[in-house]
Structure formats: structure tokens, C-alpha cells
Write an enzyme that holds these catalytic residues in place. Structure first.
Site: not given
Length: 390
Positions: A159, A284, A318
């Protein structure tokens, strides 16, 4: 060479829209429709996903061998950059224009379809190329489209991939190895990641709910953001970055946030600023129990409870390997607008978490020259990226 690095051109596409203007308008309006679609998992659940809401055009015939949904999204994101890329190629020469692209899925979706046909028919489809599955394929595809001949490679650190690609590109410029670099991250939905995160008990059956006491996991989405970086002065500058690795656990973050704090401190030091100089922080904010707990602690410890901050993942999902690059685009938009992207959640704060100033109402003004985006990945891979108005 420590010459400043600037964003010469930008593009973005995800569940919020097909281009910079559409994404920006939907983002700052807090438009929730990006996660209105669902996907059926192998266990029968149908969680929300941030799937693109516009069709991706077929690749031109000359690029047909590169066919994958991921490469079609890359091509879509490249088109707005081509005038600036061609100008850079003309000004510097192909060998001075590099490419660094982040991804975590590459063309896995096309491999999944090909494997299904192999299992039912006994042979691979004639148009299937395994190299579309390779994690360096997006960078090689950009090279095929643009003709750039400088350093060309992929970054795949889960990520943080898209954000780390931007940092790698900036380093190429500061090292004098390139005069322009095409960079960013692109990831597309596929069964492997959706069902893999589900097996890890990390997929929420409802819209994700970052920093809420009711949070129970992530949603996953498509996304891509590409940039052309140069040393030529422009409106937005890559001001600083920090990278670290926790070496704590395969998937869980260090609960004390040591690696995250180290990355943030490095970014501030690299930019030559203090924590108080940051005007907005893109969190995040995955809406998992452990990530949000770690991030809230680190954020409050370094910045206090007054810094405007938000997670944008309840609007986009995401985007995994593209999250860092798309959220860098959101920070660039915030710098231009002087406005914070809204934090979409149920408003029920977790009493176990430190208090943060979550910008949960659209239109909150943020004034300042510096803004930050943080990304945290499996394996304890941490990234903090600071953008600045020039």
C-alpha cells in the site's frame, strides 16, 4: 544534487471520476457514491467496492499485446500527460526521461480469467501473456507508450507502492540521472486481493468507517494517479519524504508506531520544517482496528489534536498500490484549493483512540504552504510524503 523537484503535470482517475476535475469536485463535496457498487466474494458476501464508474477504452491496435485492465487504466491516466511528456522528450532526449510506476496487482485480473479458461478448457487463451501479470509490467507499458528511454522500473511495496514510486522518481532527478520522470501508481480490482483480504478478515461488509469505534475493515477500489516530475519550477513541489520499515509483523503495524513516527520525522527533516508547519494531513486511515489505533497515536503524538486531517478511503476505497499516488493527488488538490478533503464516517469516535481533528464537514479551509500524506503497508513499510506550494 539537491535541486527542488516539481510536479509538471498530473492526472488521476478512480471511483470519484475519470479525470482531475471530476475527482476533485467529488472529493471536496464528500460524494459517497464512489462506494455505491458491490462485488460478490467467494464466500458469498457482497461488500462495497470503489470500482471505476466509467468505461476504460480499448488499447490502440499497436498496443494490443499489452492488454490488461490495469494497463488500460494506465493508458487512460497517461493521455492527459502526453503533451507534457512529449515536450520533455524533445527538450531532454529520451534517455533523460525515466519511468517509475507503483502497483500491487498489475494484470492479475487478466490472469484470473485466463486461468479459469485453462481449468475448464485445458489450454491457455491465445491472447494470454504471463508478463502482463509481472509487477514491472506497468512501467514497461508506459515505456512502450511514451518512448521514454531513461531508467525504467516498478515499485511494489503493497500500500505504499504509489507513494514510494514518487519518492524514487524524485531521487532520480536529484541524483542527476534524469531530467524528467513519469511516475505514480495504478491498481485495479481483482479477485485475488478482494478474497485475500476477506480471508484475513479485513474486508468490511459496509462502507469503511475510519477511526470510528464501529470500524471493522477496509473496502478496496480501483485507482490511478500519474505525474511528470522535473526540476523546472512549477506550482507544487515535492518538498520532503521519509521511509522506514517496522520489521514487526507480516501484516500488522508496530502498535507503538515507531516506524511511522520515524518516516514522518524524516519527511519533516528533509523538508526543513517543523510539525507545526503542516497545514493538512491525509491519513492512511484504512478503518482496520490495528492501523487506525497505531496511526491515531502517532499523529496525535507528533501533531497534537489541532491539525486538520482526514482519511479519504470511505470515498474511494483502499486503492492499494495506487493509494499513495492518488492521495498525493488529493493533497495537491488541497494545496490548490486551500481546503481539506472531508472525512466520511459515522461520527462515533473510538474512546480508546487519541482525539484527532478530523475534517468531517465538507468545505473546511486549511491555509498553509505544506501538506502531508502518510501511507502504511504490509511488512511494516511506512512512507510520509510532503508537498508544498512553490
Amino acid at each position: 544534487m539537491n535541486a527542488p523537484v516539481y510536479i509538471a503535470a498530473s492526472s488521476v482517475a478512480n471511483a470519484l471520476g475519470a479525470d482531475w476535475a471530476q475527482v476533485s469536485d467529488a472529493l471536496f463535496a464528500g460524494d459517497p457514491s464512489g462506494l455505491a457498487q458491490t462485488e460478490t466474494l467467494s464466500d458469498g458476501r457482497t461488500p462495497p467496492v470503489g470500482r471505476l464508474r466509467f468505461p476504460l477504452a480499448d488499447l490502440p491496435p499497436a498496443l494490443a499485446e499489452w492488454e490488461s485492465r490495469n494497463n488500460r487504466l494506465i493508458h487512460h491516466c497517461l493521455l492527459p500527460l502526453l503533451p507534457a511528456i512529449h515536450e520533455a522528450l524533445s527538450a531532454y532526449g529520451p534517455s533523460r526521461v525515466g519511468i517509475v510506476i507503483g502497483t500491487s496487482t498489475s494484470g492479475i485480473e487478466s490472469w484470473e480469467h485466463a486461468l479459469a479458461r485453462k481449468m475448464t478448457g485445458g489450454v491457455w487463451p491465445n491472447d494470454f501473456h504471463f508478463r502482463r501479470h509481472e509487477l514491472g509490467d506497468p512501467a514497461a507499458f508506459v515505456q512502450a507508450v511514451t518512448g521514454a528511454g531513461g531508467p525504467c522500473y516498478g515499485v511494489s511495496t503493497a500500500c505504499t507502492s504509489g507513494g514510494k514510486a514518487i519518492v524514487s522518481a524524485a531521487r532520480l532527478l536529484q541524483a542527476g540521472l534524469c531530467d524528467a520522470v513519469i511516475t505514480g501508481g495504478v491498481d485495479t480490482l481483482c479477485g485475488l486481493t478482494l478474497n485475500g483480504f476477506s480471508v484475513l478478515d479485513s474486508i468490511s461488509s459496509a462502507r469503511c468507517n475510519p477511526f470510528s469505534t464501529n470500524r471493522d475493515g477496509i473496502n478496496i477500489g480501483d485507482g490511478g494517479a500519474l505525474f511528470l516530475l522535473t526540476r523546472e519550477e512549477n506550482d507544487v513541489r515535492i518538498a520532503g519524504w521519509g521511509e522506514s520499515s517496522d520489521a514487526h509483523h507480516l501484516s500488522a503495524p508496530d502498535p507503538e508506531g515507531g516506524g511511522a513516527a520515524l518516516a514522518i520525522g524524516q519527511a519533516l527533516g528533509h523538508a526543513g520544517i517543523e510539525a507545526a508547519d503542516i497545514a493538512y494531513l491525509n491519513l492512511h486511515g484504512t478503518a482496520t482496528r490495528l492501523n487506525d489505533a497505531m496511526e491515531a497515536q502517532v499523529t496525535q503524538r507528533i501533531f497534537g489534536d489541532d491539525l486538520p486531517c482526514s482519511s479519504t478511503k470511505a470515498l474511494t476505497g483502499h486503492m492499494l498500490g495506487a493509494a499513495g499516488s492518488c492521495e498525493a493527488a488529493f493533497v495537491s488538490m488541497a494545496l490548490s484549493r486551500g481546503e481539506a478533503p472531508p472525512h466520511l464516517w459515522d461520527g462515533e469516535a473510538d474512546p480508546a483512540l487519541p482525539v484527532l481533528h478530523l475534517t468531517d464537514r465538507p468545505g473546511e479551509r486549511v491555509e498553509g504552504r505544506y501538506m502531508m500524506s502518510c501511507s502504511y503497508a504490509f511488512g511494516g513499510n511506512n512512507l510520509a510524503l510532503i508537498l508544498a506550494r512553490a
